[in-house]
Enzyme design. Structure first.
Site, PDB file in Angstrom:
ATOM      1  N   HIS A 106      53.748  29.832   9.040  1.00 56.09           N
ATOM      2  CA  HIS A 106      55.229  29.898   9.459  1.00 56.09           C
ATOM      3  C   HIS A 106      55.903  30.403   8.325  1.00 56.09           C
ATOM      4  CE1 HIS A 106      56.785  26.518   7.033  1.00 56.09           C
ATOM      5  NE2 HIS A 106      55.594  26.052   7.152  1.00 56.09           N
ATOM      6  N   THR A 165      39.779  20.483  19.562  1.00 56.76           N
ATOM      7  CA  THR A 165      39.856  21.806  20.180  1.00 56.76           C
ATOM      8  C   THR A 165      40.881  22.496  19.316  1.00 56.76           C
ATOM      9  OG1 THR A 165      39.355  20.611  22.287  1.00 56.76           O
ATOM     10  CG2 THR A 165      40.570  22.610  22.490  1.00 56.76           C
ATOM     11  N   CYS A 207      61.584  20.945   0.895  1.00 55.33           N
ATOM     12  CA  CYS A 207      60.885  19.789   1.074  1.00 55.33           C
ATOM     13  C   CYS A 207      61.593  18.897   0.340  1.00 55.33           C
ATOM     14  CB  CYS A 207      59.309  19.998   0.732  1.00 55.33           C
ATOM     15  SG  CYS A 207      58.571  21.249   1.589  1.00 55.33           S
TER      16      CYS A 207
HETATM   17  N1  PLP Z   1      53.020  25.773  -0.831  1.00 54.99           N
HETATM   18  C1  PLP Z   1      54.118  26.424  -0.983  1.00 54.99           C
HETATM   19  C2  PLP Z   1      54.355  27.102  -2.221  1.00 54.99           C
HETATM   20  C3  PLP Z   1      55.290  26.314  -0.305  1.00 54.99           C
HETATM   21  O1  PLP Z   1      56.252  26.837  -0.161  1.00 54.99           O
HETATM   22  C4  PLP Z   1      54.882  25.400   1.031  1.00 54.99           C
HETATM   23  C5  PLP Z   1      56.162  25.412   1.966  1.00 54.99           C
HETATM   24  O2  PLP Z   1      57.313  25.379   1.633  1.00 54.99           O
HETATM   25  C6  PLP Z   1      53.523  24.870   1.136  1.00 54.99           C
HETATM   26  C7  PLP Z   1      52.718  24.871   0.323  1.00 54.99           C
HETATM   27  C8  PLP Z   1      53.188  24.037   2.341  1.00 54.99           C
HETATM   28  O3  PLP Z   1      53.189  24.689   3.580  1.00 54.99           O
HETATM   29  P1  PLP Z   1      53.312  23.979   5.023  1.00 54.99           P
HETATM   30  O4  PLP Z   1      54.678  23.704   5.170  1.00 54.99           O
HETATM   31  O5  PLP Z   1      52.869  25.030   5.925  1.00 54.99           O
HETATM   32  O6  PLP Z   1      52.417  22.823   4.908  1.00 54.99           O
END
Ligand code: PLP
Length: 392
Positions: A207, A243, A331
């Site tokens: 994504h 799957t 996050c």
């Molecule tokens: N690592 C980094 C540097 C990211 O920016 C992110 C998501 O913001 C992730 C890991 C985590 O990815 P995912 O949301 O696909 O778990």
């Protein structure tokens, strides 16, 4: 629906949080929802056709990374890929006693390291300087041996700062250590050749490069055993049973191919717009300061602080104008603490608090950048006027 319930921002500058699925990617995915719905494990041709598309996607992902297709494991996201890599490290022969990482990793790696530390693994966190850069000479002097994993992100999600992965991998190899990189932000924007670099593990996420949410990949160097995170069927060589998420895997392959094809022109266009945005905001907005190294950065990311103002307040006023940006990492949104990345860079509290990230994509336009440049100074003045921290 009234205006505040609008879900599609007019100007989307939060592409380090997530990206739009590219129309070409969606087009490639659609038949796998409609008529190509066979199970890739089935013996019949209906399943076999689907299996071949998964194989093709594995080749496309491998090509983006300079890997062999059988070194790619499909996962659900970047976090899962990171977790799987660590699982692989722990299963290497001999005792695995030490992790070396930076203080600015994404929680996907940071919290994983902390978890293993609680379980008895030694954890060394290397500090960054005020521009978010690492001192590789200092890292080379750390106790690195064949029991160690070096894990450093390729590019930082908040500042875009790029770590010297080639040098870090070289240091790891000199001491027989394993090396993992979280390339979630770098994949698709940076040229990557895992074999030349000698990387053992690399994580990416769909994504962030115009594939959908819910698919990722892990590169694991050939010969390294990878124990499963969960147990079940034979899919992905038994490493990730269940799957396969066929439409998303096919979409990830298409997105990787698209990224390879357009990377240089997209990067040039994003860099031009990012630099203009940054230059104008720094000169037009009071108390504006750039966070992160000016050159060693992803071409799409600008992180700017506006002294004495709350980042969340800036985001809300931008949102009213239909502009989507971010404060700290996506996050950690919801927490009013300054981000751990800003703190690790030693950014003063009153500046760190207002850190605002604008992250562009291949779909960003010059007109959108013009609008942000036009709207921001008034937003900053309005918030400074009511800031309790600004002294007359
Ligand atoms: N690592 C980094 C540097 C990211 O920016 C992110 C998501 O913001 C992730 C890991 C985590 O990815 P995912 O949301 O696909 O778990």
């Amino acid at each position: 629906m009234n205006d505040t319930s609008r879900t599609t921002p007019v100007i989307y500058l939060d592409n380090n949080a997530t990206t739009a699925v590219a129309p070409e990617v969606l087009e490639v995915m659609m038949p796998f929802f409609r008529d190509r719905y066979g199970n890739p494990s089935s013996i019949h041709r209906f399943g076999g056709l689907v299996r071949r598309h998964i194989d093709r996607s594995r080749e496309q992902v491998a090509a983006l990374l300079g890997a062999a297709p059988d070194e790619i494991v499909f996962t659900s996201c970047g976090s899962e890929s990171d977790n799987m890599a660590f699982q692989g490290f722990r299963a290497l022969p001999g005792t695995r006693t030490r992790l070396i990482t930076s203080t600015v990793e994404h929680p996907a790696v940071r919290n994983l390291c902390k978890h293993l530390q609680q379980q008895g693994t030694e954890l060394l966190e290397v500090e960054v300087d005020s521009e978010g850069m690492l001192d590789t000479d200092a890292i080379a002097k750390l106790p690195i041996d064949e029991h160690t994993l070096l894990t450093f992100m390729w590019a930082n999600n908040e500042t875009g700062v790029i770590f010297p992965i080639a040098q870090l991998a070289h240091i790891a190899k000199q001491h027989g250590a394993a090396v993992h990189t979280d390339a979630v932000q770098a994949a698709g924007k940076m040229p990557i050749d895992v074999h030349t670099l000698g990387l053992d593990y690399l994580a990416l996420s769909g994504h962030k490069l115009h594939a959908p949410k819910g698919v990722g990949a892990l590169y694991v160097r050939k010969g390294l055993k990878l124990p499963p995170l969960m147990f079940g069927g034979h899919q992905e060589n038994g490493v990730r049973p269940g799957t396969e998420n066929v439409p998303y895997i096919v979409g990830l392959g298409a997105a990787c191919e698209m990224a390879m094809k357009h990377r240089d022109e997209d990067n040039a266009a994003m860099r031009g717009m990012r630099d203009r945005l940054e230059r104008e905001l720094l000169s037009r907005c009071t108390g504006a300061k750039r966070n992160g190294h000016p050159a060693q950065r992803l071409p799409n990311t600008a992180n700017i602080s506006f002294e004495f103002i709350e980042g969340e307040a800036i985001l809300l006023l931008l949102d009213e104008k239909g502009i989507a940006a971010s404060s700290g990492s996506a996050c950690t949104t919801g927490s009013l603490e300054p981000s751990h990345v800003m703190r690790a860079m030693g950014v003063p509290y009153t500046t760190a608090h207002s850190s605002t990230r604008f992250s562009l994509s291949r779909y960003t336009t010059e007109q959108e950048i013009d609008t942000v440049i036009r709207e921001m100074p008034a937003i900053i003045e309005k918030l400074r006027a009511i800031s309790p921290y600004v002294k007359e």
